[in-house]
Design an enzyme around this catalytic site. Structure first.
Site, mmCIF file in Angstrom:
data_model
loop_
_atom_site.group_PDB
_atom_site.id
_atom_site.type_symbol
_atom_site.label_atom_id
_atom_site.label_comp_id
_atom_site.label_asym_id
_atom_site.label_seq_id
_atom_site.Cartn_x
_atom_site.Cartn_y
_atom_site.Cartn_z
ATOM 1 N N HIS A 271 0.817 -1.221 0.000
ATOM 2 C CA HIS A 271 0.000 0.000 0.000
ATOM 3 C C HIS A 271 0.850 1.271 0.000
ATOM 4 C CE1 HIS A 271 -4.063 -1.787 0.701
ATOM 5 N NE2 HIS A 271 -3.303 -2.807 1.025
ATOM 6 N N ASP B 246 3.331 9.461 -0.999
ATOM 7 C CA ASP B 246 2.141 8.696 -0.603
ATOM 8 C C ASP B 246 1.969 7.547 -1.582
ATOM 9 O OD1 ASP B 246 -0.168 8.213 0.915
ATOM 10 O OD2 ASP B 246 -0.759 10.322 0.879
#
Ligand code: GDG
Length: 480
Positions: free
Chosen positions: A159, A367
């Site tokens: 992730h 991110d």
């Protein structure tokens, strides 16, 4: 149909409102086939580790899904969770070597808990189960399972970003970690950039051979890789924006800020999210474009996160001080530039808040994806949409090209983009929103989980499992 087994650090109760993208996606795919979700209960056993039963598995069946969890000892929590996961891998994978704390006890705890997970999971597995492991906490899990004889198809999804070789190589255990990924059949990343970084790493460090665009051969194993950008449940966000709490929030905010223009940031209070840089950029906006004084208000929600890790405490103090300074320097009796909320906001209220905002500031320094960017777009009124200001360093930037892209380290340039977003004509906002929305819909969370699981089901399984299991074992024994 094969049963799906999901393994993640934490599990969530499928009956309760999901807390975020992963829980939504996992819940849905599990409910389709029935399945098992395995992870840490979130509880710490504070007695001696030798107390009988503290590692007992607890299973709870909810509909056709079984949740199986174990507790961790205080030592495991300190080393595996706070230590290696959140004080080594999280900073390094977000390119923050300066914040990483390379402690040998952390690495040993990480290995120990991954082995414990494998030991507890192994007896629950059926031969044709499809296993999907999530995130940086569990990189070596497949290697541990293979060493115990598991021959199932196992997929892994990262992730967080995959850093470039030069950063990854600073982790003392980098070779072991990257080799461990070859015990999976399929490894999924958020973006093409992540795939490129991983491919470059294994080609340079392990002489991997690229068999095709999505197949790599190294350590006597063939691994399938790919970019599977995670999406959101678009209809859920759209519906929440129009449900009672969403509408109430929207109307309250529009009324409260009827004379102002609302800017919004929603993040966990995490150093990867670029929060201090965002406050600097907003300050720069007020300095460069004085017409925004007494008019633009930034609501920054920073939900508390990982407060037991030192770097998060420093960030909290820094944000308190930056927000205090900007309000002190620019505030008026009837206007404060920044409303900083260091609390969690109810999930049902977020879409209404997104919809009431003219501009969202999603400006992480790094991110994996960033779901807030997608949620903001989905919650907008298509006839009068707000504008997204997005960091080029978010995984979402590969997909959301029609956002206003910024370099979050450049306060001056970010302020210019915010000004452009605030003054963008309606027609341009509508055009950009339509393009963004169609991409977010096409690659939503259902697409994400079904395309990953489809690829995992059809991956040609390598026959070299035994060899890999043995090499994984000997490596572990020498390093433990
Ligand atoms: C990791 C990766 C990747 C935030 N504040 C509140 C709240 N949220 C919700 C948001 C969103 C979720 O949390 C945050 O998701 P992100 O994607 O932005 O970030 P991470 O938590 O860092 O997640 C990231 C993600 O995994 C999925 O793969 O995109 O890159 O770092 O859904 O709405 N929710 C509530 N109150 C808050 O105050 N209820």
């Amino acid at each position: 149909m094969s049963r799906l087994v999901v393994v993640s650090n934490r599990t969530a109760d499928p009956r309760k409102a999901a807390a975020g993208g992963l829980a939504v996606a996992v819940k849905e795919s599990l409910q389709q086939t029935g399945g098992l979700w395995f992870g840490w209960s979130g509880k710490i056993h504070d007695e001696s580790e030798h107390d009988a039963g503290y590692q007992d598995l607890r299973a709870q069946t909810v509909g056709n899904v079984t949740l199986a969890t174990i507790d961790l000892s205080q030592r495991d929590y300190d080393t595996y969770y706070l230590g290696y996961s959140n004080d080594v891998l999280w900073p390094v994978f977000h390119y923050r070597l300066d914040l990483a704390n390379f402690d040998v006890d952390f690495a040993a705890g990480y290995r120990r808990v991954n082995r414990l997970f494998a030991q507890k999971l192994m007896p629950l597995l059926k031969p044709d189960d499809l296993i999907w492991v999530h995130d940086y906490h569990l990189i070596p899990l497949a290697a541990e399972l293979r060493a115990m004889g598991c021959r199932n198809r196992i997929g892994f999804f990262l992730h967080v970003p995959m850093p470039p070789l030069e950063i990854m190589a600073a982790v003392p255990e980098h070779e072991w970690l990257m080799r461990s990924l070859f015990a999976y059949d399929l490894v999924g990343f958020q973006s093409e950039t992540d795939v490129t970084h991983f491919t470059h790493y294994v080609q340079s460090e392990a002489q991997a051979e690229q068999l095709s665009h999505d197949r790599l051969r190294a350590f006597n194993r063939t691994l399938r890789i790919g970019a599977y950008p995670i999406g959101i449940d678009v209809d859920e966000v759209v519906n929440l924006a129009q449900a009672k709490e969403g509408r109430d929030t929207f109307e309250r905010m529009r009324e409260e800020y009827s004379r102002r223009r609302l800017l919004l940031g929603v993040d966990r209070l995490d150093y990867s999210k670029g929060l201090p840089q965002r406050i600097h950029a907003f300050r720069e906006l007020l300095a460069q474009y004085p017409e925004n004084r007494s008019s633009a208000t930034l609501i920054q929600i920073a939900s508390p996160s990982r407060e037991a890790v030192g770097a998060y405490d420093d960030l909290r103090r820094q944000m308190d001080s930056l927000c205090g300074a900007i309000n002190g320097d620019y505030g008026e009796l009837d206007w404060m530039p920044v409303r900083y909320i260091h609390r969690n906001v109810a999930r049902k209220r977020l879409p209404g808040l997104y919809r009431a905002s003219r501009v969202a500031l999603v400006t992480p320094l790094r991110d994996g994806m960033n779901l807030v960017a997608k949620e903001f777009v989905a919650a907008q009124d298509p006839a009068d949409p707000g504008m997204l200001v997005l960091s080029r360093f978010a995984g979402a930037a590969e997909q959301l090209k029609e956002a206003l892209m910024v370099n979050p380290y450049d306060a001056h340039g970010t302020a210019q983009a915010i000004q452009r977003a605030l003054s963008m004509p309606l027609e341009e906002r509508i055009q950009r929103h339509e393009a963004l929305m169609s991409r977010i819909r096409k690659h939503d969370v259902h697409w994400w989980s079904s395309s990953f699981l489809h690829a995992l089901k059809h991956v040609e399984q390598d026959q070299g499992l035994d060899h890999n299991a043995k090499s994984g074992q000997s490596e572990r024994d020498t390093r433990a």
